[in-house]
Design an enzyme around this catalytic site. Structure first.
Site, PDB file in Angstrom:
ATOM      1  NE  ARG A  63      -0.769   1.875   3.585  1.00  0.00           N
ATOM      2  CZ  ARG A  63       0.309   2.655   3.751  1.00  0.00           C
ATOM      3  NH1 ARG A  63       1.494   2.144   4.005  1.00  0.00           N
ATOM      4  NH2 ARG A  63       0.203   3.978   3.647  1.00  0.00           N
ATOM      5  N   GLY A  64       0.218   2.401  -0.174  1.00  0.00           N
ATOM      6  CA  GLY A  64       0.953   3.652  -0.306  1.00  0.00           C
ATOM      7  C   GLY A  64       1.119   3.920  -1.799  1.00  0.00           C
ATOM      8  CB  ALA A  65       0.337   6.885  -3.860  1.00  0.00           C
ATOM      9  CG  ASP A  70      -3.626   7.630  -1.881  1.00  0.00           C
ATOM     10  OD1 ASP A  70      -3.549   8.165  -0.763  1.00  0.00           O
ATOM     11  OD2 ASP A  70      -3.240   6.470  -2.117  1.00  0.00           O
ATOM     12  CG  ASN A  77      -3.289  11.529   1.913  1.00  0.00           C
ATOM     13  OD1 ASN A  77      -2.662  10.630   1.342  1.00  0.00           O
ATOM     14  ND2 ASN A  77      -3.006  11.894   3.146  1.00  0.00           N
ATOM     15  CE  LYS A  78      -5.786   5.613   4.268  1.00  0.00           C
ATOM     16  NZ  LYS A  78      -6.751   4.639   3.658  1.00  0.00           N
ATOM     17  CD  GLN A 121      -3.548   2.940   6.899  1.00  0.00           C
ATOM     18  OE1 GLN A 121      -4.175   3.348   7.872  1.00  0.00           O
ATOM     19  NE2 GLN A 121      -4.149   2.651   5.748  1.00  0.00           N
TER      20      GLN A 121
HETATM   21  O1  MRU Z   1      -5.074   3.099   2.127  1.00  0.00           O
HETATM   22  P1  MRU Z   1      -3.611   3.385   2.082  1.00  0.00           P
HETATM   23  O2  MRU Z   1      -2.889   2.960   3.310  1.00  0.00           O
HETATM   24  O3  MRU Z   1      -2.962   2.865   0.818  1.00  0.00           O
HETATM   25  O4  MRU Z   1      -3.516   4.988   2.015  1.00  0.00           O
HETATM   26  C1  MRU Z   1      -2.254   5.567   1.855  1.00  0.00           C
HETATM   27  C2  MRU Z   1      -2.262   7.035   1.939  1.00  0.00           C
HETATM   28  O5  MRU Z   1      -3.293   7.665   2.035  1.00  0.00           O
HETATM   29  C3  MRU Z   1      -0.938   7.723   1.831  1.00  0.00           C
HETATM   30  O6  MRU Z   1      -0.968   8.957   2.493  1.00  0.00           O
HETATM   31  C4  MRU Z   1      -0.583   7.974   0.349  1.00  0.00           C
HETATM   32  O7  MRU Z   1      -0.724   6.812  -0.418  1.00  0.00           O
HETATM   33  C5  MRU Z   1       0.810   8.473   0.200  1.00  0.00           C
HETATM   34  S1  MRU Z   1       2.043   7.188   0.479  1.00  0.00           S
HETATM   35  C6  MRU Z   1       3.545   7.934   0.262  1.00  0.00           C
END
Ligand code: MRU
Length: 291
Positions: A20-22, A189, A199-200, A148
């Site tokens: 996970r994470g963009a 994201d 974003n989250k 997270q």
């Molecule tokens: O649902 P997730 O854990 O994939 O969400 C991730 C986020 O919202 C992060 O802030 C985003 O992907 C940036 S990661 C460098």
């Protein structure tokens, strides 16, 4: 560490947030296409399946498309992965100057090395500033419902020796009101053409609180997170995840059976609330132009 030997396995890891994470999703998308190529499978079909696993992070589709359009998907996937680390380090160098000595920085979700191929975006900025000798400390939002922040950000900061304090998401307003937050920096994201940021979930309320308290709110992301094809935040598809993630905690049911629950994984912060976009090309007051 997880090892995927089929595209289906990789999609499973993405769906359950093991990957996970963009930026990590971008690399994983390209690797998934490469995996299909090595296995002699239909790479276009693999790309479509991969893209469908998580709709909000544009990096996933970006990584898939990069590998699909390359002559050699394997070489392209490896190139993108190596490049991700360099870009994140550049984000760190550009953003580090935003953090003055003694800053108390608040961050949300997890944007460190484990959310990328390495180094991190928003957390990479914090890390770069710290390693350059800037005295700072970090408020870590636990980031309900997947935690997270508590599970990953707190761990990475601990590994790096950076002073960090874990707080419940709902404490951010109180911390700002008591004058204990100097800036907020988060990842993204997808950033729409007009600068709106997905974003989250929980990011938007932080931005609103920052506006109220005159605290700068920064977004750190590689150019691959900027999506010129999406006009604005209202056009961004926000992933909705299982209600179980809200009604249960660590596998234990905490809400009454039968209660309705809604679980949006992301929210959209309007561009007007963003003080700056920290990218590998520099810090911009509005979304940079793409090539
Ligand atoms: O649902 P997730 O854990 O994939 O969400 C991730 C986020 O919202 C992060 O802030 C985003 O992907 C940036 S990661 C460098």
């Amino acid at each position: 560490m997880v090892e995927a030997t089929t595209v289906a396995e990789l999609c499973g890891f993405i769906g359950t947030l093991a990957v996970r994470g963009a930026p990590a999703l971008g690399a994983a998308g390209a690797m998934g296409v490469a995996l299909a190529a090595v296995r002699g499978e239909d790479i276009a079909a693999a790309g479509a399946i991969l893209k469908a696993t998580r709709p909000t992070a544009v990096n996933l589709a970006w990584g898939v498309d990069k590998a699909l359009s390359a002559l050699d998907p394997v070489a392209e996937a490896l190139r993108l992965a190596a490049d991700d680390v360099l870009r994140n380090m550049a984000i760190g160098r550009h953003g580090a100057g935003l953090i003055a000595a003694g800053s108390r920085v608040l961050t949300h979700c997890h944007t460190g090395a484990l959310a990328c191929v390495g180094w991190g975006t928003a957390l990479g900025v914090i890390r770069t500033a710290w390693e350059a000798g800037t005295d700072l400390s970090v408020w870590v939002d636990e980031t309900r419902p997947w935690l997270q922040g508590a599970r990953l950000t707190a761990w990475e900061l601990q590994m790096l020796g950076i002073p960090a304090t874990l707080v419940a998401d709902v404490m951010a307003g109180s911390l700002m009101a008591s004058g204990d937050v100097d800036l907020v920096i988060v990842g993204a994201d997808r950033i729409a053409a007009n600068g709106d940021v997905a974003n989250k979930i929980g990011t938007y309320q932080l931005a609103v609180l920052c506006h109220h308290h005159a605290i700068p709110f920064y977004v750190a992301a590689p150019l691959s997170t900027f999506d010129p094809a999406t006009a604005d935040g209202a056009s961004i598809e926000v992933e909705e995840r299982s209600a179980d993630e809200v009604t249960s905690f660590a596998g234990v049911r905490i809400a009454p059976l039968g209660v309705a629950a809604l679980n949006r994984a992301f929210d959209v912060t309007p561009a007007a609330l963003v003080a700056g976009y920290v990218t590998e090309e520099g810090v911009f007051p509005s979304p940079p132009l793409w090539d």
